[in-house]
Write a protein that holds these residues in place. Structure first.
Motif, PDB file in Angstrom:
ATOM      1  N   GLY A  45      30.454  29.772 -50.851  1.00 31.84           N
ATOM      2  CA  GLY A  45      31.283  30.219 -49.553  1.00 31.84           C
ATOM      3  C   GLY A  45      30.516  29.703 -47.975  1.00 31.84           C
ATOM      4  O   GLY A  45      29.273  29.983 -48.147  1.00 31.84           O
ATOM      5  N   LYS A  46      31.064  29.672 -47.232  1.00 30.03           N
ATOM      6  CA  LYS A  46      30.575  29.417 -45.924  1.00 30.03           C
ATOM      7  C   LYS A  46      30.262  30.826 -45.297  1.00 30.03           C
ATOM      8  O   LYS A  46      30.944  31.765 -45.497  1.00 30.03           O
ATOM      9  CB  LYS A  46      31.720  28.839 -45.073  1.00 30.03           C
ATOM     10  CG  LYS A  46      31.171  28.699 -43.406  1.00 30.03           C
ATOM     11  CD  LYS A  46      32.206  27.913 -42.547  1.00 30.03           C
ATOM     12  CE  LYS A  46      32.042  28.291 -40.857  1.00 30.03           C
ATOM     13  NZ  LYS A  46      30.512  27.941 -40.659  1.00 30.03           N
ATOM     14  N   GLY A  47      29.298  30.947 -44.348  1.00 23.08           N
ATOM     15  CA  GLY A  47      28.968  32.247 -43.806  1.00 23.08           C
ATOM     16  C   GLY A  47      27.651  32.939 -43.982  1.00 23.08           C
ATOM     17  O   GLY A  47      27.413  34.053 -43.739  1.00 23.08           O
ATOM     18  N   LYS A  48      26.615  32.346 -44.915  1.00 22.25           N
ATOM     19  CA  LYS A  48      25.553  32.950 -45.482  1.00 22.25           C
ATOM     20  C   LYS A  48      24.547  33.136 -44.412  1.00 22.25           C
ATOM     21  O   LYS A  48      24.225  34.319 -43.849  1.00 22.25           O
ATOM     22  CB  LYS A  48      24.977  31.933 -46.903  1.00 22.25           C
ATOM     23  CG  LYS A  48      25.738  32.153 -47.704  1.00 22.25           C
ATOM     24  CD  LYS A  48      25.160  31.237 -49.060  1.00 22.25           C
ATOM     25  CE  LYS A  48      25.394  29.818 -48.721  1.00 22.25           C
ATOM     26  NZ  LYS A  48      26.794  29.316 -48.387  1.00 22.25           N
ATOM     27  N   SER A  49      24.388  32.123 -43.510  1.00 18.47           N
ATOM     28  CA  SER A  49      23.526  31.864 -42.460  1.00 18.47           C
ATOM     29  C   SER A  49      23.829  32.948 -41.101  1.00 18.47           C
ATOM     30  O   SER A  49      23.501  33.738 -40.768  1.00 18.47           O
ATOM     31  CB  SER A  49      23.087  30.632 -41.948  1.00 18.47           C
ATOM     32  OG  SER A  49      22.271  29.996 -43.169  1.00 18.47           O
ATOM     33  N   THR A  50      25.531  32.573 -41.195  1.00 21.74           N
ATOM     34  CA  THR A  50      26.038  33.151 -40.074  1.00 21.74           C
ATOM     35  C   THR A  50      26.106  34.729 -39.928  1.00 21.74           C
ATOM     36  O   THR A  50      25.916  35.358 -39.203  1.00 21.74           O
ATOM     37  CB  THR A  50      27.827  32.900 -39.969  1.00 21.74           C
ATOM     38  OG1 THR A  50      27.601  31.491 -39.961  1.00 21.74           O
ATOM     39  CG2 THR A  50      28.443  33.410 -38.974  1.00 21.74           C
ATOM     40  N   VAL A 189      36.958  30.118 -51.179  1.00 20.77           N
ATOM     41  CA  VAL A 189      38.342  30.172 -51.554  1.00 20.77           C
ATOM     42  C   VAL A 189      39.012  28.851 -50.938  1.00 20.77           C
ATOM     43  O   VAL A 189      39.808  28.285 -51.631  1.00 20.77           O
ATOM     44  CB  VAL A 189      39.028  31.387 -50.857  1.00 20.77           C
ATOM     45  CG1 VAL A 189      40.640  31.529 -51.191  1.00 20.77           C
ATOM     46  CG2 VAL A 189      38.422  32.706 -51.635  1.00 20.77           C
ATOM     47  N   LYS A 190      38.708  28.755 -49.662  1.00 25.77           N
ATOM     48  CA  LYS A 190      39.376  27.398 -49.213  1.00 25.77           C
ATOM     49  C   LYS A 190      38.477  27.022 -48.114  1.00 25.77           C
ATOM     50  O   LYS A 190      37.813  27.929 -47.390  1.00 25.77           O
ATOM     51  CB  LYS A 190      40.728  27.900 -48.560  1.00 25.77           C
ATOM     52  CG  LYS A 190      41.802  26.765 -47.994  1.00 25.77           C
ATOM     53  CD  LYS A 190      43.107  27.118 -47.808  1.00 25.77           C
ATOM     54  CE  LYS A 190      44.076  26.004 -47.228  1.00 25.77           C
ATOM     55  NZ  LYS A 190      45.486  26.505 -46.749  1.00 25.77           N
ATOM     56  N   HIS A 191      38.381  25.702 -47.755  1.00 27.54           N
ATOM     57  CA  HIS A 191      37.463  24.850 -46.897  1.00 27.54           C
ATOM     58  C   HIS A 191      38.198  24.241 -46.062  1.00 27.54           C
ATOM     59  O   HIS A 191      38.824  23.208 -46.943  1.00 27.54           O
ATOM     60  CB  HIS A 191      36.027  24.598 -47.413  1.00 27.54           C
ATOM     61  CG  HIS A 191      35.144  24.469 -46.298  1.00 27.54           C
ATOM     62  ND1 HIS A 191      35.063  23.657 -45.427  1.00 27.54           N
ATOM     63  CD2 HIS A 191      33.838  25.359 -46.248  1.00 27.54           C
ATOM     64  CE1 HIS A 191      33.979  23.910 -44.629  1.00 27.54           C
ATOM     65  NE2 HIS A 191      33.330  24.905 -45.014  1.00 27.54           N
ATOM     66  N   HIS A 192      38.056  23.907 -44.809  1.00 22.17           N
ATOM     67  CA  HIS A 192      38.825  22.788 -44.046  1.00 22.17           C
ATOM     68  C   HIS A 192      38.144  21.429 -44.484  1.00 22.17           C
ATOM     69  O   HIS A 192      38.916  20.519 -44.150  1.00 22.17           O
ATOM     70  CB  HIS A 192      38.765  23.170 -42.539  1.00 22.17           C
ATOM     71  CG  HIS A 192      37.200  23.544 -42.017  1.00 22.17           C
ATOM     72  ND1 HIS A 192      36.704  24.868 -42.115  1.00 22.17           N
ATOM     73  CD2 HIS A 192      36.442  22.745 -41.497  1.00 22.17           C
ATOM     74  CE1 HIS A 192      35.766  24.766 -41.639  1.00 22.17           C
ATOM     75  NE2 HIS A 192      35.357  23.652 -41.163  1.00 22.17           N
ATOM     76  N   PHE A 193      37.109  21.444 -44.850  1.00 25.25           N
ATOM     77  CA  PHE A 193      36.442  20.013 -45.014  1.00 25.25           C
ATOM     78  C   PHE A 193      37.350  19.340 -46.283  1.00 25.25           C
ATOM     79  O   PHE A 193      37.493  18.176 -46.087  1.00 25.25           O
ATOM     80  CB  PHE A 193      35.099  20.101 -45.777  1.00 25.25           C
ATOM     81  CG  PHE A 193      33.863  20.395 -44.717  1.00 25.25           C
ATOM     82  CD1 PHE A 193      34.393  20.629 -43.480  1.00 25.25           C
ATOM     83  CD2 PHE A 193      32.612  20.250 -45.185  1.00 25.25           C
ATOM     84  CE1 PHE A 193      33.459  20.968 -42.384  1.00 25.25           C
ATOM     85  CE2 PHE A 193      31.543  20.808 -44.112  1.00 25.25           C
ATOM     86  CZ  PHE A 193      32.044  20.939 -42.835  1.00 25.25           C
ATOM     87  N   ALA A 194      37.947  19.994 -47.083  1.00 27.55           N
ATOM     88  CA  ALA A 194      38.633  19.207 -48.136  1.00 27.55           C
ATOM     89  C   ALA A 194      40.220  18.800 -47.500  1.00 27.55           C
ATOM     90  O   ALA A 194      40.630  18.029 -48.119  1.00 27.55           O
ATOM     91  CB  ALA A 194      39.050  20.568 -49.374  1.00 27.55           C
TER      92      ALA A 194
END
Length: 205
Positions: A45-50, A189-194
């Protein structure tokens, strides 16, 4: 319209929360160890570095210095670097990577970049002026065997006692997870790239 609460319901709620607070206070009081943490942010999922940079802000708010070493994202200009630069020498940032391995397409070059980044990481970890060191995308370098896993884990676990270290990146090695104090897996869960939405300023970089 606000929900109507009768006095009996309010009293039951108060009694329930008093019991819960007593349990929480007792649990907190049991925790007496203070130490530097080895923290791992991993997962698809997104957010690891953030999340790591969010902790950097918290550390800066406590008056501590923060060091950042980026193992992969050398080809990207990130807004978080610009934002943290406003803290002056309280933040030291080293972008050591040259982009993802599919971009460089040069194994020797990738290994050499990872080795330079790891050397810089050890330098920052040895500097007592830092309260937190972020090793951004170190998990990627370990995943592709650019660095010796056992040596990295040994250095991380033998760091000075008060230092917090955050390691980010997908596919964290089991040995690193076992050595860590705190591990968070970001689940996709969901990513806008898709849906065909491109990377956007302020969100991805």
């Amino acid at each position: 319209m606000s929900k109507t609460i009768d006095e009996g319901e309010a009293q039951r709620h108060r009694a329930k929360m008093e019991k819960r607070k007593a349990v929480q206070d007792a649990e907190v009081a049991e925790k007496t160890i203070e130490k530097g943490l080895l923290i791992v942010h991993t997962g698809s999922g997104k957010g690891k570095s953030t999340a790591a940079f969010g902790l950097a802000l918290r550390m800066l708010g406590r008056g501590k210095r923060v060091g950042v070493v980026q193992f992969v994202k050398g080809a990207w200009h990130t807004a978080e670097r610009d934002a943290l630069a406003t803290f002056g020498d309280r933040v030291v940032w080293h972008t050591m990577g040259e982009g993802f391995t599919w971009e460089t397409q040069d194994l020797k070059r990738d290994i050499a970049a990872a080795e330079r980044a790891w050397a810089k990481s050890q330098e920052l970890m040895a500097d007592p002026s830092f309260g937190l060191v972020i090793l951004d995308e170190l998990n990627i370098a370990l995943r592709y065997d650019y660095l010796d896993l056992a040596a990295v884990v040994a250095a991380l676990t033998s760091r000075r006692p008060a230092l917090h270290v955050i390691v980010t990146g997908r596919n964290a090695k089991p040995e690193l997870i076992a050595a860590a104090d705190l591990v968070t897996e970001m689940t996709l869960v969901k990513h806008h790239f898709a849906a065909g939405v491109k990377a956007q300023a302020g969100i991805e970089f």
